[in-house]
Motif scaffolding. Structure first.
Motif, PDB file in Angstrom:
ATOM      1  N   LEU A   1       9.815   0.959  -7.336  1.00 27.88           N
ATOM      2  CA  LEU A   1      10.032   1.991  -6.549  1.00 27.88           C
ATOM      3  C   LEU A   1      11.520   1.983  -6.295  1.00 27.88           C
ATOM      4  O   LEU A   1      12.230   2.921  -5.782  1.00 27.88           O
TER       5      LEU A   1
ATOM      6  N   VAL B   1       1.367   5.037  -8.802  1.00 29.20           N
ATOM      7  CA  VAL B   1       2.381   4.495  -8.027  1.00 29.20           C
ATOM      8  C   VAL B   1       3.179   5.652  -7.674  1.00 29.20           C
ATOM      9  O   VAL B   1       3.489   6.163  -6.324  1.00 29.20           O
ATOM     10  N   ARG B   2       3.624   6.307  -8.715  1.00 31.79           N
ATOM     11  CA  ARG B   2       4.439   7.912  -8.400  1.00 31.79           C
ATOM     12  C   ARG B   2       3.694   8.911  -7.668  1.00 31.79           C
ATOM     13  O   ARG B   2       4.205   9.550  -6.947  1.00 31.79           O
TER      14      ARG B   2
ATOM     15  N   VAL C   1       2.971   1.046  -1.278  1.00 32.37           N
ATOM     16  CA  VAL C   1       3.784   2.121  -1.897  1.00 32.37           C
ATOM     17  C   VAL C   1       4.210   2.978  -0.417  1.00 32.37           C
ATOM     18  O   VAL C   1       5.607   2.942  -0.488  1.00 32.37           O
ATOM     19  N   PHE C   2       3.591   3.241   0.370  1.00 32.80           N
ATOM     20  CA  PHE C   2       4.014   4.060   1.644  1.00 32.80           C
ATOM     21  C   PHE C   2       5.047   3.217   2.448  1.00 32.80           C
ATOM     22  O   PHE C   2       5.965   3.516   2.973  1.00 32.80           O
TER      23      PHE C   2
ATOM     24  N   GLN D   1       6.343  11.129   0.622  1.00 31.44           N
ATOM     25  CA  GLN D   1       7.474  12.138   0.893  1.00 31.44           C
ATOM     26  C   GLN D   1       7.259  13.227   1.130  1.00 31.44           C
ATOM     27  O   GLN D   1       7.909  13.982   2.126  1.00 31.44           O
TER      28      GLN D   1
ATOM     29  N   HIS E   1       7.486   4.808   4.866  1.00 26.11           N
ATOM     30  CA  HIS E   1       6.533   5.576   5.390  1.00 26.11           C
ATOM     31  C   HIS E   1       5.428   4.901   6.083  1.00 26.11           C
ATOM     32  O   HIS E   1       5.084   3.480   5.789  1.00 26.11           O
TER      33      HIS E   1
ATOM     34  N   ARG F   1       7.838  -3.481  -5.807  1.00 28.69           N
ATOM     35  CA  ARG F   1       9.261  -2.992  -5.148  1.00 28.69           C
ATOM     36  C   ARG F   1      10.633  -2.591  -6.213  1.00 28.69           C
ATOM     37  O   ARG F   1      11.207  -1.846  -5.873  1.00 28.69           O
TER      38      ARG F   1
ATOM     39  N   ALA G   1       3.856   8.015  -3.965  1.00 26.22           N
ATOM     40  CA  ALA G   1       5.264   7.862  -3.340  1.00 26.22           C
ATOM     41  C   ALA G   1       5.662   9.455  -3.291  1.00 26.22           C
ATOM     42  O   ALA G   1       6.134   9.711  -2.134  1.00 26.22           O
ATOM     43  N   SER G   2       4.911  10.263  -3.880  1.00 24.47           N
ATOM     44  CA  SER G   2       5.227  11.746  -3.930  1.00 24.47           C
ATOM     45  C   SER G   2       4.689  12.272  -2.476  1.00 24.47           C
ATOM     46  O   SER G   2       5.098  12.910  -1.676  1.00 24.47           O
TER      47      SER G   2
ATOM     48  N   THR H   1       8.448   2.636   0.780  1.00 28.19           N
ATOM     49  CA  THR H   1       9.144   3.885   0.883  1.00 28.19           C
ATOM     50  C   THR H   1       9.520   4.456   1.987  1.00 28.19           C
ATOM     51  O   THR H   1      10.226   5.501   2.315  1.00 28.19           O
TER      52      THR H   1
END
Length: 471
Positions: free
Chosen positions: A467, A344-345, A408-409, A352, A414, A464, A348-349, A412
């Motif tokens: 994040l 997940v991280r 995830v996108f 970003q 995206h 959710r 998310a990275s 966050t």
């Protein structure tokens, strides 16, 4: 006068776990016979299978011999071979019943189970009284004991013979009053792998109570030759094994295979032996990798094991070993997300940083967040659920890794269309290192753990919160 012929029966007392048994005694002109301890019949009536290791007899010449009040860190099965006693038991354990008192008479036709931490005392009512007791630990000078004065005003035990008229040791006369007694705490909980992502979640769930030990390999080597003597294991009630080798691809290399078997099988075997010998509940965390993933439906706990790779083989072997421990929970989980680097991280990275990843879309399962996993483990322990294997993952709609990446996108902020789904074979096509085979279906059926009263959180909602930094 001993009563002959009554049936085996149980009487509960106001002190939790303190239980009186009426014993059938069979007599004739020659004397009498009884089954003083009969594991099968007595456990069927609810007596804990406490595993006695020592049998002691205290013979008392005179009427009025008085002993106690002593609370030890082990269980006792108290009975009388000859004579008769007035017994008094005081709860000296931490908790709401601290100081509760129960008294009764015992003769050869009655016995009492005294749980760990309940103070025990008696006064003989007949000469030549033989007081006997089974215990499930050997006496140790390093064990923790508590004592209460026989004349304590708060307990206010109504002794049949006044204490100033009986034989009492000087040591027993000097025991403290209830206000000065140090309560006996609960049996300890050991959490291994405390620095891992599940270990950290278990620390958050259980806190830093004095009876909980968190260990890492630096202070407790589970594969070391001295593990059996590294702790006074009889003081422990539960071991939660959160230590494991989880590098599934490296496990396919010669060195990785050796390390995986050492951590996931050799260490677990040692813990299983310790748990069995000391009456400890062993909690073992297993994996969806014990299955080949070929099923079209979610896997139940009873499905035959069919691991594809080395990691899955070590987890399946450990499951079989832990299943032999009388008190155990095998927690089968999948796709674990917690504190630290994880899928997940990483997604998310990438979102970003403007990177559009290719993500596997032919493996299906559910995320499991470590706080939910830790809470489920605690639920099973707190509710004393039936020993066995329990699937424990997030709930909700099973999804692929590509679906989760898209989620995830989206969460966050995206564009989820930036995710490209590919097959597992495509993803690893260019790899020159060994790759572990993955189960295509990692979805686990959650009906069994739900029946215990635990409702696993929906992985979408957990995602959710995660994040948003709430988990």
């Amino acid at each position: 006068m001993t009563e002959y012929g009554k049936p085996l029966a149980v009487t509960e007392t106001p002190v939790p776990g303190l239980v009186v048994f009426d014993l059938p005694v069979h007599g004739d002109p020659r004397g009498w016979f009884k089954e003083n301890w009969q594991r099968e019949k007595m456990t069927a009536l609810g007596l804990p299978d406490f595993g006695p290791v020592q049998n002691n007899i205290s013979f008392n010449d005179a009427v009025g011999t008085t002993r106690g009040i002593h609370a030890e860190p082990w269980d006792k099965w108290v009975s009388v071979a000859t004579g008769r006693i007035f017994g008094a038991w005081v709860d000296l354990r931490e908790g709401p019943t601290f100081g509760a008192v129960y008294t009764t008479e015992l003769d050869p036709s009655r016995a009492i189970f005294v749980p760990r931490g309940v103070g025990n005392s008696y006064q003989t009512l007949e000469p030549d009284t033989a007081y006997t007791y089974l215990v499930n630990d050997h006496w140790s000078p390093t064990a923790t004991y508590s004592f209460l004065n026989l004349a304590d005003e708060t307990a206010a035990i109504d002794w049949p013979i006044p204490l100033d008229q009986v034989e009492i040791s000087e040591k027993d006369k000097k025991h403290p009053r209830l206000a000065d007694v140090t309560p006996i705490g609960p049996r300890k909980i050991l959490v291994t792998g405390a620095n891992g992502q599940l270990g950290r979640a278990l620390r958050a769930e259980f806190g830093d109570a004095s009876h909980i030990d968190y260990t890492t390999r630096d202070d407790l080597d589970l594969t070391g030759p001295d593990l059996a003597t590294a702790r006074r294991w009889r003081d422990y009630g539960t071991i939660i094994n959160a230590a494991a080798y989880t590098a599934v691809d490296t496990a396919e290399t010669p060195d990785g295979r050796r390390d995986a078997w050492a951590a996931n099988v050799t260490a677990v075997t040692a813990l299983a032996r310790i748990a069995t010998e000391n009456g400890i509940t062993l909690v073992h965390v297993s994996s969806d990798y014990v299955y080949d993933g070929a099923s079209d439906t979610p896997y139940t706990e009873g499905e035959p094991l069919s691991p594809l790779g080395v990691y899955g083989q070590t987890k399946a072997a450990a499951d079989a070993i832990v299943a032999t421990v009388p008190r155990h929970y095998i927690i089968r989980t999948s796709w674990v997300i917690g504190d630290g680097k994880n899928f997940v991280r990483i997604m998310a990275s990438l979102a970003q940083r403007g990177i559009d990843p290719r993500v596997v879309n032919d493996q299906t399962g559910r995320l499991t967040f470590t706080d939910d996993l830790a809470a489920g483990i605690r639920h099973l322990l707190d509710t004393d659920a039936v020993s066995g294997t329990y699937n424990l993952t997030g709930s909700g709609q099973p999804s692929t890794w590509a679906d989760i990446a898209a989620q995830v996108f989206e969460v966050t902020g995206h564009d989820s269309a930036r995710i490209t789904g590919i097959s597992t074979d495509e993803y690893f096509a260019s790899s020159t290192a060994p790759v572990a085979p993955r189960p295509r279906n990692s979805t686990l059926d959650l009906a069994k753990i739900r029946k215990t009263g635990y409702a696993p959180a929906d992985w979408n909602e957990s995602l959710r919160r995660y994040l948003a930094g709430e988990s």
